[in-house]
Design a protein around this motif. Sequence first.
Motif, PDB file in Angstrom:
ATOM      1  N   LYS A 152      85.854  -0.924  17.958  1.00 30.44           N
ATOM      2  CA  LYS A 152      85.467  -2.325  18.069  1.00 30.44           C
ATOM      3  C   LYS A 152      85.847  -2.820  19.456  1.00 30.44           C
ATOM      4  O   LYS A 152      86.734  -2.260  20.083  1.00 30.44           O
ATOM      5  CB  LYS A 152      86.218  -3.158  17.019  1.00 30.44           C
ATOM      6  N   ARG A 193      89.411  -2.682  23.951  1.00 28.15           N
ATOM      7  CA  ARG A 193      88.815  -1.825  22.939  1.00 28.15           C
ATOM      8  C   ARG A 193      89.858  -1.344  21.946  1.00 28.15           C
ATOM      9  O   ARG A 193      90.992  -1.039  22.313  1.00 28.15           O
ATOM     10  CB  ARG A 193      88.177  -0.619  23.635  1.00 28.15           C
ATOM     11  N   GLN A 194      89.472  -1.278  20.691  1.00 27.18           N
ATOM     12  CA  GLN A 194      90.347  -0.694  19.683  1.00 27.18           C
ATOM     13  C   GLN A 194      89.580   0.394  18.954  1.00 27.18           C
ATOM     14  O   GLN A 194      88.593   0.101  18.275  1.00 27.18           O
ATOM     15  CB  GLN A 194      90.815  -1.760  18.685  1.00 27.18           C
ATOM     16  N   VAL A 219      89.113   2.630  16.001  1.00 25.41           N
ATOM     17  CA  VAL A 219      89.467   2.348  14.623  1.00 25.41           C
ATOM     18  C   VAL A 219      89.709   3.648  13.859  1.00 25.41           C
ATOM     19  O   VAL A 219      90.537   3.715  12.962  1.00 25.41           O
ATOM     20  CB  VAL A 219      88.323   1.497  14.026  1.00 25.41           C
ATOM     21  N   THR A 220      89.027   4.668  14.270  1.00 17.10           N
ATOM     22  CA  THR A 220      89.230   5.968  13.623  1.00 17.10           C
ATOM     23  C   THR A 220      88.567   7.081  14.410  1.00 17.10           C
ATOM     24  O   THR A 220      87.625   6.846  15.173  1.00 17.10           O
ATOM     25  CB  THR A 220      88.699   5.942  12.170  1.00 17.10           C
ATOM     26  N   TYR A 237      86.629  10.644  13.702  1.00 18.80           N
ATOM     27  CA  TYR A 237      86.025  11.467  12.650  1.00 18.80           C
ATOM     28  C   TYR A 237      85.916  12.919  13.100  1.00 18.80           C
ATOM     29  O   TYR A 237      85.437  13.196  14.199  1.00 18.80           O
ATOM     30  CB  TYR A 237      84.639  10.942  12.276  1.00 18.80           C
ATOM     31  N   GLN A 254      80.509  -1.559  13.976  1.00 19.25           N
ATOM     32  CA  GLN A 254      81.238  -1.060  15.137  1.00 19.25           C
ATOM     33  C   GLN A 254      80.425  -0.003  15.875  1.00 19.25           C
ATOM     34  O   GLN A 254      79.332   0.346  15.431  1.00 19.25           O
ATOM     35  CB  GLN A 254      82.616  -0.505  14.758  1.00 19.25           C
ATOM     36  N   GLU A 291      89.904   6.447   3.071  1.00 16.99           N
ATOM     37  CA  GLU A 291      89.764   5.887   4.407  1.00 16.99           C
ATOM     38  C   GLU A 291      90.497   4.556   4.527  1.00 16.99           C
ATOM     39  O   GLU A 291      91.158   4.285   5.533  1.00 16.99           O
ATOM     40  CB  GLU A 291      88.277   5.706   4.718  1.00 16.99           C
ATOM     41  N   LEU A 292      90.409   3.753   3.478  1.00 14.52           N
ATOM     42  CA  LEU A 292      91.129   2.478   3.471  1.00 14.52           C
ATOM     43  C   LEU A 292      92.624   2.725   3.579  1.00 14.52           C
ATOM     44  O   LEU A 292      93.332   2.086   4.356  1.00 14.52           O
ATOM     45  CB  LEU A 292      90.799   1.710   2.188  1.00 14.52           C
ATOM     46  N   THR A 338      93.596   3.701   7.041  1.00 15.11           N
ATOM     47  CA  THR A 338      93.514   2.554   7.945  1.00 15.11           C
ATOM     48  C   THR A 338      94.739   1.659   7.780  1.00 15.11           C
ATOM     49  O   THR A 338      95.263   1.107   8.742  1.00 15.11           O
ATOM     50  CB  THR A 338      92.231   1.760   7.684  1.00 15.11           C
ATOM     51  N   ARG A 339      95.213   1.546   6.541  1.00 15.65           N
ATOM     52  CA  ARG A 339      96.406   0.738   6.291  1.00 15.65           C
ATOM     53  C   ARG A 339      97.641   1.366   6.913  1.00 15.65           C
ATOM     54  O   ARG A 339      98.522   0.656   7.405  1.00 15.65           O
ATOM     55  CB  ARG A 339      96.603   0.554   4.789  1.00 15.65           C
ATOM     56  N   ASP A 340      97.712   2.685   6.888  1.00 11.07           N
ATOM     57  CA  ASP A 340      98.812   3.366   7.571  1.00 11.07           C
ATOM     58  C   ASP A 340      98.780   3.057   9.059  1.00 11.07           C
ATOM     59  O   ASP A 340      99.815   2.845   9.695  1.00 11.07           O
ATOM     60  CB  ASP A 340      98.709   4.885   7.372  1.00 11.07           C
ATOM     61  N   GLN A 341      97.584   3.034   9.587  1.00 16.06           N
ATOM     62  CA  GLN A 341      97.430   2.742  11.015  1.00 16.06           C
ATOM     63  C   GLN A 341      97.857   1.299  11.316  1.00 16.06           C
ATOM     64  O   GLN A 341      98.419   1.026  12.378  1.00 16.06           O
ATOM     65  CB  GLN A 341      95.983   3.006  11.430  1.00 16.06           C
ATOM     66  N   LEU A 342      97.611   0.396  10.369  1.00 18.92           N
ATOM     67  CA  LEU A 342      98.078  -0.988  10.527  1.00 18.92           C
ATOM     68  C   LEU A 342      99.587  -1.020  10.702  1.00 18.92           C
ATOM     69  O   LEU A 342     100.124  -1.746  11.547  1.00 18.92           O
ATOM     70  CB  LEU A 342      97.720  -1.824   9.302  1.00 18.92           C
ATOM     71  N   ASP A 366      93.656   3.630  23.351  1.00 13.55           N
ATOM     72  CA  ASP A 366      92.858   2.630  22.638  1.00 13.55           C
ATOM     73  C   ASP A 366      92.964   2.772  21.126  1.00 13.55           C
ATOM     74  O   ASP A 366      92.641   1.860  20.377  1.00 13.55           O
ATOM     75  CB  ASP A 366      91.387   2.720  23.072  1.00 13.55           C
TER      76      ASP A 366
END
Lengths: 238, 238
Positions: free
Chosen positions: B72, B79-80, B82-83, B85, B101, B140-141, B144-148, B192
């Motif tokens: 994003k 820039r961030q 997000v993942t 793949y 994104q 995946e959620l 993503t929460r771990d990354q938070l 990033d």
Amino acid sequence: MSNAQLAINNETGHAAGVNEWLGDGQSAQIKMGSSFTTTHERPLDMHEHLFMIGDKQTHLYQILEGVIGVYKMLPDGRRQIVTFYYPGDMIGGGDKSNWTQHAEALCNAKVRCIPVSTVDTLITTEPGFGQALMSMLATELEETRDQLLSLGRKSALEKVATFLLRISRRNKREGADESLLHLPMKRAEIADYLGLTIETVSRNITKLKTTGIIRLESKSEISVKDISLLEELADGGN
Amino acid sequence: MSNAQLAINNETGHAAGVNEWLGDGQSAQIKMGSSFTTTHERPLDMHEHLFMIGDKQTHLYQILEGVIGVYKMLPDGRRQIVTFYYPGDMIGGGDKSNWTQHAEALCNAKVRCIPVSTVDTLITTEPGFGQALMSMLATELEETRDQLLSLGRKSALEKVATFLLRISRRNKREGADESLLHLPMKRAEIADYLGLTIETVSRNITKLKTTGIIRLESKSEISVKDISLLEELADGGN
DNA sequence: TCTGTGTATTGATATGTATCAAATCGGACC
DNA sequence: GGTCCGATTTGATACATATCAATACACAGA
């Protein structure tokens, strides 16, 4: 605001949200074809935990009242609130057998508990239910990714502005006043959500107040005086 | 590492991953009951975009080779990522009609393109496919929460350690050497992803090297000398 | 082998946010 | 009204990471 449920109904405009099967918050029963399956409601005091990390995931929860904070912790006590759930939201919906984070009521709250077995049945018997659940998860993933952008790349002021803006937009979706924001959580919880300290959150709320963008009606009641300025701040538009 | 697909097969131990229907990376056809639906493969040069924000979501993508970065951006260019793949992962799976994104190949890559219409059909005709997709989203959620937690509450050193550890664990799941890490992305992309600058990433990799926890075989090849120390660092265990 | 170019590392300094400390606020209760 | 106590705000300073700048590296092409 991780409002997967509301998002289905109000944001993405999907007709078939999970509420179609789960009722409107008044009923304690779930429609399953022509029959009903009972669920139960559970009241939560402020600071009471709905579940802890590692607990068996026996139910999904639909928020009826109040706000639930879901968080992860580091061994030394640092905390990251991952999402706030509001009335209408569903907690759960993945297929993990155990919870991977903690969930705590941030104020007095009430949830409807739906056994996972019921959910499994609904998925197979009610065409569209699985889709609605999936849509819910997708929305939640999307919101979590937005939060990643905030945490990774925004300044403290931008984070606070983004946070307030989210509440404003939720209000709008709900048909409430988009410029009168109620904050059910304490500064400490906002801080743990935004990856800041209490003091930094406070200073930046003060800054928004000083600039005239918001007004503090009380500690937990904020009125937005200039939404477009708040929006500019939120995504770094200078 | 957002490896939703692999997670289904290898992490959560689910027997029925999406690959059951999509093939193993060799076949260009999808099983649908007894018939087949064709898909096509698409090669991507380094830095080529798979899709941009706002693009219509016409296909789901299964990574066959290389690594895709999804990100994003803020209006001013921050820039961030997000993942990331990896091969075996699926991109998509929500029900949004447009991408929210950007997705860019970080090195030469190849993906299989699956039309969304095919996915819709599979969901209704193949019992279990929807479930597998849902499981993928849930994983995946969770990641993503771990990354938070990383972005919101971890120090630069902890972030870098966490990042390396993820790659190590992915290797392990894949049956590869858990202590020899290949980094297909540049420092700028790691930065990033972790919400840091290139310099800070570099300094902390150097710090891990100086401590003897890792060894730099080359700029993009790292061997881990002490995994348990890396693990301690990663979640702030002092 | 030399040169050019993008990438990574290292160094010096600036700055935003955390930390530590104190003051103020606001509601509950007497 | 007065007191207590947690929550919030405000202030002074420290520190981690960003920023700006220079150097080193690695590899491709001449």
